[in-house]
Every structure is written in C-alpha cells, then in structure tokens.
Scaffold this active site. Structure first.
Site, PDB file in Angstrom:
ATOM      1  N   GLU A  96       0.822  -1.218   0.000  1.00 19.09           N
ATOM      2  CA  GLU A  96       0.000   0.000   0.000  1.00 19.09           C
ATOM      3  C   GLU A  96       0.856   1.268   0.000  1.00 19.09           C
ATOM      4  O   GLU A  96       0.425   2.298  -0.514  1.00 19.09           O
ATOM      5  CB  GLU A  96      -0.897   0.024   1.248  1.00 19.09           C
ATOM      6  CG  GLU A  96      -1.993  -1.028   1.220  1.00 19.09           C
ATOM      7  CD  GLU A  96      -2.770  -1.096   2.516  1.00 19.09           C
ATOM      8  OE1 GLU A  96      -2.377  -0.436   3.496  1.00 19.09           O
ATOM      9  OE2 GLU A  96      -3.774  -1.828   2.540  1.00 19.09           O
ATOM     10  N   HIS A 101       9.457  -1.263   2.892  1.00 21.82           N
ATOM     11  CA  HIS A 101       9.431  -1.416   4.356  1.00 21.82           C
ATOM     12  C   HIS A 101       9.357  -2.876   4.725  1.00 21.82           C
ATOM     13  O   HIS A 101       8.725  -3.679   4.045  1.00 21.82           O
ATOM     14  CB  HIS A 101       8.255  -0.650   4.959  1.00 21.82           C
ATOM     15  CG  HIS A 101       6.932  -0.901   4.290  1.00 21.82           C
ATOM     16  ND1 HIS A 101       6.576  -0.293   3.102  1.00 21.82           N
ATOM     17  CD2 HIS A 101       5.906  -1.706   4.615  1.00 21.82           C
ATOM     18  CE1 HIS A 101       5.367  -0.697   2.742  1.00 21.82           C
ATOM     19  NE2 HIS A 101       4.946  -1.579   3.634  1.00 21.82           N
TER      20      HIS A 101
END
Ligand code: 5GP
Length: 116
Positions: A96, A101
């Site tokens: 998203e 990450h």
C-alpha cells in the site's frame, strides 16, 4: 527522483508516529494498524519504492533492516518465541505504501504464512 510517501514525513517527524529506532540510514516505527502485539515497520530513510527498484548500492542499508529487526525483536521480547518479517511488493502482495518497508510481527502465534 522517487516519489515521497507518508513515510518520508514520519522519518522527518512531520507527522506523529511512535518511532522505536532511528539513525542516519534506517527508521523503525509502530504500524498504525497493528496486526499483532508487536507490529513495527523498519524502513530505509532513502526512498526505494519497491523491491523491484533495489540496486547493489542499497545492499548495506537493506542488510541493516535485518540487524535493526533482530535488535527490536530482542527489545520487544519476542526473539525466543519467534516473529515474522514481511516485505510486500506491488499489487499481488498488497503493498500500500510505495516506500520499501519490512514488517516485524510477533507477540502471538502468527498462523500459516499465507491466508487463503
Ligand atoms: P504494506 O501493505 O504497504 O506492506 O504496508 C503498509 C503499512 O503501513 C500498513 O500496515 C499500514 O497500517 C501502515 N501505515 C500506513 N500509513 C501509516 C501511517 O501514517 N503511520 C503508521 N505508523 N503506519 C502506517
């Protein structure tokens, strides 16, 4: 230039977040929508949108995501019971936020790796 996301604002502390680790190359903060008792996002300060854009010059900083994950897992006291590290890439993985990450998840049994 890679496009900024909300994570750049978190790195610069322009919006609130619970930062649990930060140095000149890596930032780690608690996920706003925790999926487990420990749910921390560990990110390079440099914007790399997805794993697809990783280059050899990123190898040191991306290796650091793992040393920070191990340190935080110990601090969270989830290192012995175990935890899961996840990096999503693009649509099929449900990415998203397009600033690479690593999710650090733990604090409960996490079940099978993939939901059906
Ligand atoms: P992805 O699906 O891209 O792998 O994961 C993005 C993660 O970022 C999600 O787990 C989501 O809850 C988290 N997230 C999105 N926006 C924010 C925010 O503004 N603050 C924090 N702390 N986490 C966020």
């Amino acid at each position: 230039m890679a496009k900024e996301t909300i994570f750049s604002k978190i790195i610069r502390k322009e919006i609130p977040s619970e930062i649990v680790y930060q140095d000149e190359t890596v930032t780690a903060f608690r996920d706003i929508n925790a999926q487990a008792p420990t749910h921390i996002l560990i990110i390079p300060n440099k914007i790399i949108p997805t794993v697809n854009e990783v280059t050899p010059e990123d190898e040191v900083v991306l290796g650091k995501l793992f040393t920070v994950a191990a340190k935080l897992a110990k601090e969270e006291n989830i290192d012995k019971d175990g935890y899961r590290l996840i990096i999503n890439c693009n649509g099929h993985a449900g990415q998203e936020v397009f600033h690479l990450h690593m999710h650090l998840l733990g604090g409960r049994a996490l079940g099978p790796m993939l939901s059906r």
